[in-house]
Design an enzyme around this catalytic site. Structure first.
Site, mmCIF file in Angstrom:
data_model
loop_
_atom_site.group_PDB
_atom_site.id
_atom_site.type_symbol
_atom_site.label_atom_id
_atom_site.label_comp_id
_atom_site.label_asym_id
_atom_site.label_seq_id
_atom_site.Cartn_x
_atom_site.Cartn_y
_atom_site.Cartn_z
ATOM 1 N N SER A 63 0.768 -1.252 -0.096
ATOM 2 C CA SER A 63 -0.126 -0.005 0.030
ATOM 3 C C SER A 63 0.871 1.419 0.048
ATOM 4 C CB SER A 63 -1.136 -0.008 1.367
ATOM 5 O OG SER A 63 -0.120 0.072 2.409
ATOM 6 N N LYS A 99 -0.142 6.413 6.364
ATOM 7 C CA LYS A 99 -0.363 7.382 5.165
ATOM 8 C C LYS A 99 0.143 8.721 5.422
ATOM 9 C CE LYS A 99 -4.246 4.939 2.935
ATOM 10 N NZ LYS A 99 -4.562 4.075 3.945
#
Lengths: 202, 202
Positions: free
Chosen positions: B122, B160
């Site tokens: 990711s 993130k």
DNA sequence: GCCTCCAGTTCTATTCAGGTTCTATATTAG
DNA sequence: CTAATATAGAACCTGAATAGAACTGGAGGC
């Protein structure tokens, strides 16, 4: 202050550095004699004394607590030399005064290694970014598929995935903007194999 | 100031470290004598005293409460706890028995840090790959633009880039296959800030 | 408040093992 | 050859470890 030591003393010191962990406690002169295959602690004592004067072994001033290396020596255990910068397409840029950098044991091999810092984005698809540090094992051969530090035509260094076939060497860049390059074996000089990578974000 | 410890004292300390759990209460000098096979608590007292001076054992100032070790974890200076795995979209997978991993000082901060291993791709566009280790500083706030370990809706953890505006938090994934996600501030729980990354190739 | 108990402390004497010193001999280099 | 270095071996010296006994002071019971 810098006392030169003899060859034998160097041998003994090397032995100490390598085997000190094997002793549960700092070894006594007798134990060391045993380990070294000597039979006279008197002789060994003289050698150790020389190492103490050279600052490599902690002096034991009539205290009996075994032979210990000086603090200075043991904490450089996990340092590797930081040789310079590598930017695709240029020779490795060597730092004038060599620095050291701490590298965890898990990111290196038991063979001699060194560290380079990346300049540029040529390996970006491999997850190696501008500014990253790479750990390289010093070798002149590599298995196909390894990422190697290669010097091409004695002038430009690159970090690329290597593929060797008889009479032909292919270097695959990991940036899709570039194409694989083909060379003759004697054009490519392998300088090491990538074994680790580190990045800092702060 | 750093008092060197004698061999025997080291032995006794090792014994304490290993066997202290066997005693239901901190052992008295007599009990320890028994366990160590000594017959004079006077002698043992002297050794313990040396350990106290070396900072390895808690001093007992005329109190009678047995021998205790100091919570003295400094020997593993450059180790950080490896807490578990992080895979985008799932909670952090905690390792049952906590491991430690060596982290160079340059990859961490002076604040408390921990290490996670990446599962999945990711963060691939940020150069963080499956299997990489990341070093995270334990924090509950972060500056905009930092990469954070965030727990969303108390159920899924992600790594993130964060962007906080009044009443709105945006998490930007670094894989162009995914879109930025918007949340309310109380949905997002920051668990730390990315400060380092390591990868091994061998 | 006084007494007793007992973990911890202090002290001394003794033993012992690890470090030191020395001399003699062997080995190597120059 | 001589000089420097290594080794063996013995003699020695002394700090460390131990045992043992006596002392101290806090906790708890009365």
């Amino acid at each position: 202050m810098v006392n030169t030591i003899t060859r034998r003393q160097q041998e003994i010191y090397d032995f100490l550095v390598e085997n000190l962990d094997d002793f549960s406690h700092p070894p006594t002169l007798d134990e060391l004699c045993m380990a070294l295959g000597l039979s006279s602690k008197g002789s060994l004592h003289k050698q150790i004394q020389a190492l103490i004067e050279a600052g490599l072994v902690e002096p034991m001033n009539n205290l009996r607590r075994g032979i210990r290396l000086t603090e200075h020596q043991q904490q450089e255990e996990d340092m590797l030399p930081m040789l310079g910068y590598i930017a695709a397409g240029r020779p490795i840029e060597v730092i004038e005064q060599q620095e050291s950098i701490q590298v965890p044991e898990s990111l290196r091999t038991s063979k001699p290694c060194y560290v380079l810092q990346i300049k540029g984005d040529s390996m970006i698809d491999e997850g190696i970014f501008d500014g990253d540090f790479i750990v390289v094992e010093k070798r002149s051969q590599a298995r196909n598929g390894s990422i190697v530090v290669a010097l091409v035509d004695n002038s430009e260094a690159t970090l690329k995935r290597i593929e060797q076939k008889p009479g032909k060497v292919t270097l695959h860049p990991a940036n899709s903007d570039f194409k694989p390059m083909h060379y003759k074996p004697d054009q490519v000089d392998i300088q090491g194999v990538l074994v680790g990578q580190m990045r800092r974000y702060h």
